[in-house]
Design an enzyme around this catalytic site. Structure first.
Site, PDB file in Angstrom:
ATOM      1  N   TYR A  58       0.821  -1.208   0.000  1.00 30.12           N
ATOM      2  CA  TYR A  58       0.000   0.000   0.000  1.00 30.12           C
ATOM      3  C   TYR A  58       0.851   1.252   0.000  1.00 30.12           C
ATOM      4  CZ  TYR A  58       0.888   0.932   4.975  1.00 30.12           C
ATOM      5  OH  TYR A  58       1.483   1.243   6.168  1.00 30.12           O
ATOM      6  N   ARG A  67      -7.509 -20.768  -1.737  1.00 32.91           N
ATOM      7  CA  ARG A  67      -6.462 -20.550  -0.736  1.00 32.91           C
ATOM      8  C   ARG A  67      -5.315 -21.556  -0.863  1.00 32.91           C
ATOM      9  NH1 ARG A  67      -4.362 -22.021   3.947  1.00 32.91           N
ATOM     10  NH2 ARG A  67      -3.582 -20.401   5.358  1.00 32.91           N
ATOM     11  N   LYS A 111       6.328  -1.842   1.948  1.00 35.38           N
ATOM     12  CA  LYS A 111       5.159  -1.251   2.624  1.00 35.38           C
ATOM     13  C   LYS A 111       4.000  -2.234   2.457  1.00 35.38           C
ATOM     14  CE  LYS A 111       3.148   3.361   3.293  1.00 35.38           C
ATOM     15  NZ  LYS A 111       3.313   3.476   4.735  1.00 35.38           N
ATOM     16  N   GLU A 139      12.916   1.892  13.806  1.00 34.79           N
ATOM     17  CA  GLU A 139      11.973   2.975  13.516  1.00 34.79           C
ATOM     18  C   GLU A 139      10.859   2.904  14.555  1.00 34.79           C
ATOM     19  OE1 GLU A 139      10.103   2.348   9.668  1.00 34.79           O
ATOM     20  OE2 GLU A 139       9.911   0.209  10.030  1.00 34.79           O
ATOM     21  N   LEU A 172      11.185   1.219   6.971  1.00 29.22           N
ATOM     22  CA  LEU A 172      10.492   1.696   5.776  1.00 29.22           C
ATOM     23  C   LEU A 172      11.229   2.943   5.263  1.00 29.22           C
ATOM     24  CD1 LEU A 172       7.796   1.186   4.128  1.00 29.22           C
ATOM     25  CD2 LEU A 172       7.063   3.317   5.189  1.00 29.22           C
TER      26      LEU A 172
HETATM   27  C1  LIG Z   1       6.614   1.649   9.700  1.00 27.30           C
HETATM   28  C2  LIG Z   1       6.664   3.026   9.122  1.00 27.30           C
HETATM   29  N1  LIG Z   1       7.832   3.680   9.103  1.00 27.30           N
HETATM   30  C3  LIG Z   1       7.934   4.926   8.609  1.00 27.30           C
HETATM   31  C4  LIG Z   1       6.828   5.595   8.103  1.00 27.30           C
HETATM   32  C5  LIG Z   1       6.966   6.993   7.549  1.00 27.30           C
HETATM   33  O1  LIG Z   1       6.853   6.995   6.141  1.00 27.30           O
HETATM   34  P1  LIG Z   1       6.349   8.272   5.341  1.00 27.30           P
HETATM   35  O2  LIG Z   1       7.250   9.389   5.742  1.00 27.30           O
HETATM   36  O3  LIG Z   1       6.510   7.901   3.919  1.00 27.30           O
HETATM   37  O4  LIG Z   1       4.937   8.523   5.746  1.00 27.30           O
HETATM   38  C6  LIG Z   1       5.587   4.943   8.092  1.00 27.30           C
HETATM   39  C7  LIG Z   1       4.401   5.619   7.543  1.00 27.30           C
HETATM   40  O5  LIG Z   1       3.305   5.149   7.615  1.00 27.30           O
HETATM   41  C8  LIG Z   1       5.506   3.629   8.601  1.00 27.30           C
HETATM   42  O6  LIG Z   1       4.327   2.959   8.613  1.00 27.30           O
END
Ligand SMILES: Cc1ncc(COP(=O)(O)O)c(C=O)c1O
Length: 286
Positions: A33, A100, A147, A179, A203
């Site tokens: 997503y 499935r 993501k 993070e 991410l």
């Molecule tokens: C796990 C994670 N890390 C970092 C971010 C930050 O990403 P962005 O700056 O692209 O929103 C998100 C955003 O939803 C996230 O879900």
């Protein structure tokens, strides 16, 4: 005005959108997503979001069902069909519906779903006073650069934060910062801005890149490197960043003050730079 969503080629009211129960997004969390913030009806950093979508699709071996031009048109269409000048457009692509079985089905059409919600930037109170966070060890999988809609690990983490009246949970893997449950994390130590490098453990945030670009363009010393838990706990400033949170100062961690317990000077500078940058980009797009 009703919320209008897009599902597999059609726009419809949210309550009319239906997917088959065998959709692999529902059964396996087999999909990816994106969320793009939209200010004054202009998507912010869309090219970067589309590039990250492609990275996520490549990571799960799913062909991109639309071209960047088609995605761009669709995003503008959904924004036009929904109310409010500032919106957050969410969309996901799953591997589609099939009997499935864990292995990928052959010749199944992916499911494409898009919706838009009112975009709320952080309240003034959070910007001015900072936010409380807690910490935990990162128990998620080792492909956090994708993501993925499989967000159970992130949901469990976020709920711990909510249970503790905190905004976010900052995570460590083997003693090093990764993070937060839905944000990237930055720290300031002796005037230097630090954040973990982009790799499979985090991410690649779009806001992360904006913050680094702004630091570099404005002479704020910056390093992307591994940050040990002890360094983070002794830092003068800790921030969380994301498209919807923008940049927020973390003023307490596990109930203990970060620095002097107030948003620090480097945060205040970065927050102002971020707001200025947003306005400049949006003026150019208008
Ligand atoms: C796990 C994670 N890390 C970092 C971010 C930050 O990403 P962005 O700056 O692209 O929103 C998100 C955003 O939803 C996230 O879900």
């Amino acid at each position: 005005m009703k919320d209008i969503v897009y599902l597999n080629g059609e726009f419809m009211p949210l309550e009319d959108a239906r997917i088959p129960v065998l959709d692999r997004g529902f059964i396996f969390g087999d999909g990816v997503y994106e969320v793009v913030p939209v200010y004054s009806r202009h998507p912010f950093r869309l090219a970067e979001h589309l590039r990250r979508l492609q990275h996520s699709l490549d990571g799960i071996r799913l062909l991109n069902p639309l071209s960047d031009d088609e995605w761009t048109k669709l995003i503008h269409d959904i924004v036009a069909r929904n109310s409010g000048d500032d919106q957050a457009v969410y969309w996901q692509v799953t591997r589609g519906a099939a009997k499935r079985a864990h292995e990928f089905p052959l010749s199944v059409k992916p499911t494409v779903f898009m919706m838009s919600n009112a975009m709320t930037t952080p309240p003034r109170e959070q910007v001015e006073n900072g936010v409380p966070c807690i910490t935990m060890s990162d128990f998620r999988w080792l492909k956090c650069d994708i993501k993925s809609v499989s967000l159970l690990g992130n949901c469990l983490a976020k709920q711990l934060a909510v249970d503790a009246d905190a905004l976010e949970v900052v995570m460590f893997r083997d003693g090093y910062l990764t993070e937060a449950s839905a944000s990237n994390v930055f720290v300031v130590r002796d005037g230097v801005l630090l954040t973990p490098p982009k790799n499979h453990l985090v991410l690649p945030g779009i806001t992360y890149d904006v913050v680094i670009e702004l630091a570099e363009a404005n002479g704020i010393p910056f390093e992307a490197r591994e940050v040990h838990e002890t360094e983070l706990r002794a830092a003068q400033e800790v921030w969380v960043t994301s498209s919807t949170k923008e940049v927020l100062a973390v003023t307490s961690l596990d109930g203990r003050a970060v620095g002097d317990g107030k948003p620090g000077p480097v945060f205040r500078r970065m927050h102002a730079l971020y707001q200025q940058f947003k306005q400049t980009v949006m003026r150019r797009a208008a």
